[in-house]
Every structure is written in C-alpha cells, then in structure tokens.
Design an enzyme around this catalytic site. Structure first.
Site, PDB file in Angstrom:
ATOM      1  N   LYS A 241       0.670  -1.092  -0.197  1.00  0.00           N
ATOM      2  CA  LYS A 241       0.178  -0.028  -0.216  1.00  0.00           C
ATOM      3  C   LYS A 241       0.857   1.217   0.035  1.00  0.00           C
ATOM      4  CE  LYS A 241      -2.728   2.671   2.978  1.00  0.00           C
ATOM      5  NZ  LYS A 241      -3.080   2.741   4.005  1.00  0.00           N
ATOM      6  N   LYS A 253      -9.466  13.502   8.182  1.00  0.00           N
ATOM      7  CA  LYS A 253      -9.196  12.700   9.911  1.00  0.00           C
ATOM      8  C   LYS A 253      -8.751  14.267  10.012  1.00  0.00           C
ATOM      9  CE  LYS A 253      -6.057   9.568   8.207  1.00  0.00           C
ATOM     10  NZ  LYS A 253      -6.734   7.942   8.487  1.00  0.00           N
ATOM     11  N   ASP A 264       1.609   6.413   5.399  1.00  0.00           N
ATOM     12  CA  ASP A 264       0.453   6.002   4.986  1.00  0.00           C
ATOM     13  C   ASP A 264       1.567   4.827   4.097  1.00  0.00           C
ATOM     14  OD1 ASP A 264      -1.750   4.475   5.741  1.00  0.00           O
ATOM     15  OD2 ASP A 264      -2.480   5.693   4.078  1.00  0.00           O
ATOM     16  N   ASP A 323     -12.582   7.160   4.773  1.00  0.00           N
ATOM     17  CA  ASP A 323     -10.699   7.081   5.230  1.00  0.00           C
ATOM     18  C   ASP A 323     -10.098   5.493   5.543  1.00  0.00           C
ATOM     19  OD1 ASP A 323      -8.297   8.006   6.547  1.00  0.00           O
ATOM     20  OD2 ASP A 323      -9.215   8.163   8.807  1.00  0.00           O
ATOM     21  N   GLU A 325      -9.208   3.455   2.791  1.00  0.00           N
ATOM     22  CA  GLU A 325      -8.622   3.450   1.270  1.00  0.00           C
ATOM     23  C   GLU A 325      -8.160   3.178   1.028  1.00  0.00           C
ATOM     24  OE1 GLU A 325      -5.679   5.145   2.501  1.00  0.00           O
ATOM     25  OE2 GLU A 325      -7.608   5.768   3.689  1.00  0.00           O
ATOM     26  N   ARG A 327      -7.438  -0.569   1.557  1.00  0.00           N
ATOM     27  CA  ARG A 327      -7.966  -2.470   1.627  1.00  0.00           C
ATOM     28  C   ARG A 327      -8.960  -1.717  -0.255  1.00  0.00           C
ATOM     29  NH1 ARG A 327     -11.522  -2.027   6.206  1.00  0.00           N
ATOM     30  NH2 ARG A 327     -10.409  -0.975   7.265  1.00  0.00           N
TER      31      ARG A 327
END
Length: 480
Positions: A241, A253, A264, A323, A325, A327
């Site tokens: 990811k 957020k 992330d 949020d 996202e 997956r």
C-alpha cells in the site's frame, strides 16, 4: 535525496592496518559478577561507580590509565528475551572514532551485531540543510560475509525508513514510482509504471482512491528472476500500500491524526525494500512486486461516501468511509497477483488503527489463510527479533461487510475488530488456493531507542525475508 544509504564506512575488515582496535563487551545483568575477569578489577570498579548495571542498551566507556578509551561495556537483555540486534545500535554514537570489536555471548551472532550497528548509524535524509547529518566515526570490525550481509540488510531497511521519512510534498505517487525504478532497475528487474487508461482498466479501485488528487495515481509492477532460479522456481509475489498522503478524504481525519500520514505509504516502502534485498542476495526465486502509489485527497473529484465502485475482480464495493482507502488500493493488486498463481503472496500496509490498539506500535498484526504459513511467519519473526503476531480471519465477522447496494462495503457495520474486518475484506480478492499473508504494520517509531531513531521504520521486513528462506528451504550463504 539518495535513500540508498550505504554503510561501507561503518564496517572495518578484520585487518585494519595496525590501527589499535577497541573492544566492546556485551554484558547481561547476570554476567556482572564476572566483569573483573573481563576488564580488570580497576575498570570493573569504575563501571560500578559510574552506575553501569547492564541495562539493555546502556553504554559505559572505560578509560585506560592514560585516559585513552579502548574498552567499553554494552548492556544487553537476557537470552530468554530473544534476539535483538537493535541494541547494538547504541554503539555508533557512543564510541570514540576508530575501529571496534564486539565481544558478545555465544548466542549472539556477528550478523546481529553488525546489523544493529549499521541501523544505529542511520541518519534522517537532509531536506534543505546546508550539510548532511554527520556519519559516526566509529567503525565495527567484523568478518565477512557477516559485514556485507549486515550492510545490505541495513541498506534495504534504511531505504524503507528514508522513503517513509520523506516529506509528502516530495513523495507523491510519481516520486514513489521513481524510487522503485531507482532501487530495482540496476539489479536487473523489469519495471513498468501503469497510469491513465491502463490504470482505469486494470486497477479501477486504485484510480478511484486517487481521483481527488492533482497528483495522479499509478501502479508499479516489477518482475525479476534469480540467477539460479528455473522457470518453475517458487514465485513470490509482494504487494504494498503506497498511499503517499492520507487526508481521509471526505471523511476527513482530525489534524492530530493527519500529522503522520506521510507514513501511509509504509507498506509499499517495506515491500520495495524487501524486493531489493531479495535481489541483492540473488535468492533462487521468481519475484513479482506490485505497489499502489496514490494520494487520498479532498476535492470536487474525490471519491464520496456511498459511491459504488467495481473492482478488478468484478465485485462491487460501496464506499462506507473514504478513510478506509488502503484496502481499496490493495484489493485490485491482490487480485492481479493471484492471476499468476504465486507460491506465496505477501502484502504489507499501514492499514488500521485497530491493529495498533490490539498490539501496539512494535508488533505488526499478521493474517494468513494458511495455518502452516502463518505459524512459519510468526516463528521466523521471533527468531530474528522482528516480531509479528497472528490474528484470526474470523469467518463470523464476514457478514459485517455486507452492503444493501453492492457486494461489499469497505467498512464494517460494527465498531470493533477493525483489523480483522479489514483483512476479511482483502480475503475476498485472494484465491483460496494461494498461500497469502497480510501484514498490518505501523511503519513508525514514536520515539528514539537504540538502533531505532524516531520516524519511519521497516517493521516486518526481516521477518518476511526469514520466512521466505524457511518456507522454501533457501540457504542464505551471506547471512549464516
């Protein structure tokens, strides 16, 4: 910025040209009574008076009669607590300049010592500074191949660290793809970066996540085969990811949660670094790597709650929360990987806060559709001091992902077991006959500790590498 930090200056060969070599004694608390025999009564008394108690990571320098320092002590944990190479990361910034040897208990390997030493010398990349941070002047005397093996491992781990630490304005989707090309192309990998119409056709959910950003998403696909790997050699497929910054989208957020969202893309950074390590070691495998490089932003084009998107697999997904996202980024990549029937499929992602609530920052959550494989990963992680902990793909929670308008919702209908339901979502896109491991990692050190500076961290990389060696019965000639 060059994230491929080398460590040649940190490792000295066994012969150092007559230069005096200092000695570090790695001491456990139960060894303190034998300290006089190691360093002499006077030095042992000095250490006791200075408060040396062999606490984990505690360093004590011992001056000679003329005031020079050629001896030091390092506290390490009891043998029962398992391997911890990071503790040797306390040495580079604590020792005077020059070559040093480490004398450690028999259960501690030269590879652990050298790896920890190199990791402790890591420096955050310089952004806008006049000069780069100074590299420690102490050097470790260690015999090859342990020195070279540790240097390669540290280089790859520090590659992941540096990519995660890069400010988000300098690490967008294209930048992450370029970093993948720089890391893999020189080692003989075939690398393709998919964008635009190709992305819309092959990876629609990656495109959907990235619609809101002016920095367009892309997918990196890389293929490589070891020099000794035949066409029927094990196929290892890695997926990461790579959300370069996550605002949360319309489900925005709060500011406190957004401060670290440059990390992330940690899953992609770790899988990229692992791929480079596999190539450097020339393992006898076939390797595939897929990274979803994207930014989750807010704009008039961004995905909305209640959108329905059709995935590569044909399943439709209702967006219950923008949020969640990660997956969506992974599901198309996993489906693509399964099309080549890999012998092992591993994905890594900074996916859920729920995993951190369950296991804290230092222990990534592991999920697997194969019990033997899951157990092998946990055992490998514990053996090398890079722990993973298995959580269940509990089938009773699958119904929490139902949607009245689509095949799935991207979030659970229940406010609990968030790491498990995220993994269950991903499981829908993995073929049942493919051995699959999903790692939900934090990718970050909240505070500095020996060998682990505050910032990006490659949690899970060594555990996955050791697992690949174990599962496919591969002997790493450099590491042993």
């Amino acid at each position: 910025m060059n994230p491929l930090q080398t460590h040649d200056s940190l490792i000295a060969h066994a012969s150092v040209g007559g230069e005096p070599v200092g000695t570090v004694h790695a001491i456990r608390p139960d060894m303190l009574d034998g300290l006089p025999a190691l360093v002499g009564e006077g030095a042992a008394r000095f250490a006791r008076q200075a408060g040396f108690a062999a606490r984990h990571g505690q360093v004590q320098l011992l001056p000679d009669a003329d005031g020079t320092i050629t001896t030091a002590l390092l506290g390490i944990a009891a043998e029962a607590e398992g391997a911890d190479p990071f503790v040797f990361g306390a040495l580079p910034d604590s020792l005077p300049a020059g070559p040093w040897r480490v004398s450690a208990p028999a259960d501690v390997t030269e590879m652990e010592i050298a790896l920890g030493f190199c990791l402790g010398a890591y420096r955050m990349p310089a952004f806008g500074r006049d000069t780069a941070p100074a590299v420690p002047a102490a050097r470790l005397v260690v015999a090859d191949p342990a020195g070279q093996a540790a240097s390669q491992m540290a280089q790859c781990m520090n590659l992941a660290r540096s990519l995660i630490n890069t400010p988000p304005n300098l690490m967008g989707p294209d930048d992450l793809a370029a970093a993948a090309e720089s890391a893999l192309l020189p080692l003989g990998a075939q690398v393709a970066v998919l964008r635009g119409a190709r992305l819309e056709h092959d990876f629609p959910t990656v495109l959907h996540v990235g619609m809101g950003s002016e920095r367009a998403p892309c997918v990196v696909e890389a293929h490589w085969q070891g020099s000794a790997a035949t066409d029927d050699a094990p196929l290892v497929s890695l997926v990461g990811k790579g959300v370069c910054f996550d605002t949360g989208g319309y489900d925005l957020k709060p500011p406190s949660s957004m401060l670290r969202m440059k990390k992330d893309m940690g899953g992609a950074a770790i899988m990229l670094a692992l791929a480079r390590l596999i190539m450097l070691r020339d393992l006898p495998v076939r390797l595939e790597l897929r990274l979803g490089c994207v930014e989750n932003s807010v704009s008039g084009r961004a995905m909305r709650p209640s959108d329905v998107v059709r995935t590569r697999a044909g399943l439709t997904v209702e967006i219950g929360n923008t949020d969640a996202e990660g997956r969506l980024v992974l599901c198309d990549l996993l489906h693509a990987a399964c099309g080549h029937q890999p012998d092992l499929l591993v994905d890594a992602a900074t996916l859920t806060g729920a995993a951190r609530v369950a296991l804290g920052p230092d222990v990534p959550a592991l999920f697997s559709n194969n019990d033997e494989t899951g157990e092998a990963f946990v055992a490998a992680g514990l053996s090398c001091g890079d722990p993973l902990w298995r959580l269940p793909l509990w089938p009773g929670y699958r119904k929490w992902l139902r949607s009245p308008v689509a095949d799935l919702n991207n979030i659970s209908s229940k406010p609990m077991a968030g790491a498990i339901t995220a993994a269950l979502f991903l499981e829908h896109f993995v073929k049942t006959d493919v051995r699959w491991v999903h790692i939900d990692t934090y990718g970050w050190n909240d505070s500095a500790r020996p060998g682990r500076p505050e910032g990006g961290e490659s949690l899970g990389l060594r555990a996955v590498y050791e697992s690949i060696l174990k599962i496919f019965n591969i002997q790493d000639r450099m590491q042993r």
